[in-house]
Write a protein that holds these residues in place. Sequence first.
Motif, mmCIF file in Angstrom:
data_model
loop_
_atom_site.group_PDB
_atom_site.id
_atom_site.type_symbol
_atom_site.label_atom_id
_atom_site.label_comp_id
_atom_site.label_asym_id
_atom_site.label_seq_id
_atom_site.Cartn_x
_atom_site.Cartn_y
_atom_site.Cartn_z
ATOM 1 N N TRP A 92 -0.044 -1.168 4.933
ATOM 2 C CA TRP A 92 -1.125 -1.685 4.828
ATOM 3 C C TRP A 92 -1.978 -1.102 3.832
ATOM 4 O O TRP A 92 -3.090 -1.525 2.929
ATOM 5 C CB TRP A 92 -1.644 -1.877 5.865
ATOM 6 C CG TRP A 92 -2.283 -0.031 6.475
ATOM 7 C CD1 TRP A 92 -3.159 -0.119 6.278
ATOM 8 C CD2 TRP A 92 -1.214 0.631 7.705
ATOM 9 N NE1 TRP A 92 -3.343 1.398 7.503
ATOM 10 C CE2 TRP A 92 -2.081 1.676 8.367
ATOM 11 C CE3 TRP A 92 -0.234 0.092 8.578
ATOM 12 C CZ2 TRP A 92 -2.048 2.097 8.747
ATOM 13 C CZ3 TRP A 92 -0.028 0.637 9.088
ATOM 14 C CH2 TRP A 92 -0.624 2.250 9.297
ATOM 15 N N GLU A 93 -1.121 0.247 2.783
ATOM 16 C CA GLU A 93 -2.215 0.596 1.996
ATOM 17 C C GLU A 93 -1.843 0.761 0.501
ATOM 18 O O GLU A 93 -0.275 0.634 0.553
ATOM 19 C CB GLU A 93 -2.468 1.856 2.169
ATOM 20 C CG GLU A 93 -3.192 2.558 3.348
ATOM 21 C CD GLU A 93 -3.565 3.901 3.094
ATOM 22 O OE1 GLU A 93 -4.346 4.465 4.275
ATOM 23 O OE2 GLU A 93 -2.435 4.617 3.173
ATOM 24 N N GLN A 94 -2.818 -0.115 -0.749
ATOM 25 C CA GLN A 94 -2.875 -0.043 -2.532
ATOM 26 C C GLN A 94 -1.440 1.192 -2.558
ATOM 27 O O GLN A 94 -0.443 1.743 -3.309
ATOM 28 C CB GLN A 94 -3.039 -1.022 -2.811
ATOM 29 C CG GLN A 94 -2.529 -2.642 -2.432
ATOM 30 C CD GLN A 94 -2.912 -2.838 -3.741
ATOM 31 O OE1 GLN A 94 -5.017 -2.882 -4.037
ATOM 32 N NE2 GLN A 94 -3.035 -4.253 -4.743
ATOM 33 N N VAL A 95 -2.598 1.904 -2.301
ATOM 34 C CA VAL A 95 -2.615 3.564 -2.927
ATOM 35 C C VAL A 95 -2.865 4.562 -1.719
ATOM 36 O O VAL A 95 -4.111 3.847 -1.530
ATOM 37 C CB VAL A 95 -3.594 3.646 -4.934
ATOM 38 C CG1 VAL A 95 -2.474 2.761 -5.685
ATOM 39 C CG2 VAL A 95 -4.680 3.384 -4.765
ATOM 40 N N HIS A 142 7.969 -8.177 -0.454
ATOM 41 C CA HIS A 142 7.903 -6.372 -1.102
ATOM 42 C C HIS A 142 9.134 -5.457 -0.861
ATOM 43 O O HIS A 142 8.644 -5.027 -1.878
ATOM 44 C CB HIS A 142 6.913 -6.158 0.094
ATOM 45 C CG HIS A 142 5.307 -6.693 0.261
ATOM 46 N ND1 HIS A 142 5.776 -7.661 1.067
ATOM 47 C CD2 HIS A 142 4.753 -6.658 -0.401
ATOM 48 C CE1 HIS A 142 3.957 -8.324 1.032
ATOM 49 N NE2 HIS A 142 3.443 -7.337 -0.505
ATOM 50 N N ASP A 168 0.307 -1.415 -12.113
ATOM 51 C CA ASP A 168 -0.081 -1.798 -10.999
ATOM 52 C C ASP A 168 0.783 -1.904 -9.797
ATOM 53 O O ASP A 168 1.773 -2.298 -9.220
ATOM 54 C CB ASP A 168 -0.586 -3.107 -11.090
ATOM 55 C CG ASP A 168 -1.209 -3.629 -11.692
ATOM 56 O OD1 ASP A 168 -2.087 -2.967 -12.405
ATOM 57 O OD2 ASP A 168 -1.580 -4.217 -12.556
ATOM 58 N N PRO A 169 0.153 -1.437 -8.697
ATOM 59 C CA PRO A 169 0.971 -1.224 -7.206
ATOM 60 C C PRO A 169 1.295 -2.574 -7.109
ATOM 61 O O PRO A 169 0.355 -3.702 -7.151
ATOM 62 C CB PRO A 169 -0.034 -0.535 -6.139
ATOM 63 C CG PRO A 169 -1.428 -0.405 -7.284
ATOM 64 C CD PRO A 169 -1.509 -0.749 -8.655
ATOM 65 N N LEU A 170 2.214 -2.457 -5.507
ATOM 66 C CA LEU A 170 2.723 -4.366 -5.264
ATOM 67 C C LEU A 170 1.175 -4.129 -4.284
ATOM 68 O O LEU A 170 0.187 -3.508 -3.991
ATOM 69 C CB LEU A 170 4.031 -3.814 -4.792
ATOM 70 C CG LEU A 170 4.873 -3.563 -4.967
ATOM 71 C CD1 LEU A 170 6.377 -3.296 -4.520
ATOM 72 C CD2 LEU A 170 5.176 -5.091 -6.191
ATOM 73 N N GLU A 171 0.962 -5.873 -3.898
ATOM 74 C CA GLU A 171 0.102 -5.708 -2.911
ATOM 75 C C GLU A 171 0.390 -4.879 -1.873
ATOM 76 O O GLU A 171 1.470 -4.972 -0.689
ATOM 77 C CB GLU A 171 -0.063 -7.424 -2.720
ATOM 78 C CG GLU A 171 1.136 -7.968 -2.593
ATOM 79 C CD GLU A 171 0.944 -9.734 -2.356
ATOM 80 O OE1 GLU A 171 0.211 -10.008 -1.067
ATOM 81 O OE2 GLU A 171 1.421 -9.943 -3.403
ATOM 82 N N ALA A 172 -0.873 -4.989 -0.856
ATOM 83 C CA ALA A 172 -0.466 -4.243 0.534
ATOM 84 C C ALA A 172 -0.185 -5.372 1.554
ATOM 85 O O ALA A 172 -0.611 -6.439 1.237
ATOM 86 C CB ALA A 172 -1.561 -3.844 1.340
ATOM 87 N N GLU A 174 -0.648 -6.979 5.029
ATOM 88 C CA GLU A 174 -1.755 -6.786 6.017
ATOM 89 C C GLU A 174 -1.377 -7.969 6.816
ATOM 90 O O GLU A 174 -1.060 -9.309 6.121
ATOM 91 C CB GLU A 174 -3.256 -6.770 5.598
ATOM 92 C CG GLU A 174 -3.294 -5.444 4.584
ATOM 93 C CD GLU A 174 -4.956 -5.578 3.855
ATOM 94 O OE1 GLU A 174 -5.476 -6.718 3.826
ATOM 95 O OE2 GLU A 174 -5.318 -4.374 3.290
#
Length: 370
Positions: A92-95, A142, A168-172, A174
């Motif tokens: 649930w965390e992007q970074v 994901h 860009d990181p993948l979306e979290a 949630e």
Amino acid sequence: MLVQHVLTDVWYVLQIRKWQQVNSKRYAEKRKYGYTQAQKEDMPPEHVRKVIRDHGDMSSRKFRHDKRVYLGALKFVPHAVYKLLENMPMPWEQVRHVKVIYHITGAITFVNEIPWVIEPVYMAQWGTMWIMMRREKRDRRHFKRMRFPPFDDEEPPLDYADNLLEVDPLEAIELELDEEEDGPVYEWFYDHQPLKYTPFVNGPSYRRWKLPLPIMAVLYRLAGQLLSDFVDRNYFYLFEPSAFITAKSLNMCIPGGPKFEPLFRDMDTRDEDWNEFNDINKLIIRSPIRTEYKVAFPYLYNNRPRKVRLGVYHEPLSMYIKTEDPDLPAFYYDPLIHPLPAYKSGRTGKGERDVANLLCHGREGCRKGS
């Protein structure tokens, strides 16, 4: 009384001075031989990236003195990998930004943080992830399957700044919460270390917490996918910590349980001398003594019990049944534990006659009387 208070105060002052004298060298900045340890300042992340980039090719002559440092750092690599895995960002965390501690030669780098969590919040977060992962297996948005090995043997390691920093990181992942139903946790549920600077947590150390009932109720509902349905402690008889410790102390293994290194290595029965208690002519074994007997009653079935723990033989019977319908009252007649139907009595007295017929079923006199 005044003299006693004065003497007590003087004694405390003397104790403080004594402690300061003993620990002055221990906590002083100046060390032996005039060496003072420099205070280390936090460096920007670009510094450690530059150190790693400059030490990519170790064949240069200017790094010939660093090779000994690299060999000495090898024994700490497992701990570095452990700290890296321990602080991996959650789904649930992007970074996640963490502090690191590293050697100036780039020989070793540790993540310098401990990922403290509030246990009910963490369980609820993973409970929602369980639901989302079921959807992820169906949709595959994901995660993709990796091909192993991902790199060739001679391929140099990827540089973080060149290849990953601008990506860009993948979306979290949630779960979409309801603003009314999940209101007590709606604002902060997926934050990193939520409630850190609130009265519910002791502070930045994140060691102690105390959550109010509305928050705990929502967390319990969100974590329902992962919580066990077995609330009866008798279900875990001989499969709980005290039984495992007893099994380790007796050098035994409970069937289906963990195996341990022997706690005492002088328990070989073949080394015993002959006596009247182990004489084969005097032993009468009507049924084999099972391992479970020896763990449950260590002082009865073992010759030399040491460091054993007696477990609880039987807990009070639990009649709790988890309800699926939230509209049911707190106390109600569940058909699993109340199989007899409840008869209602009417004005005509038909209900009483039904109960009487039920109670004296099979008695001829009762039938004739009715």
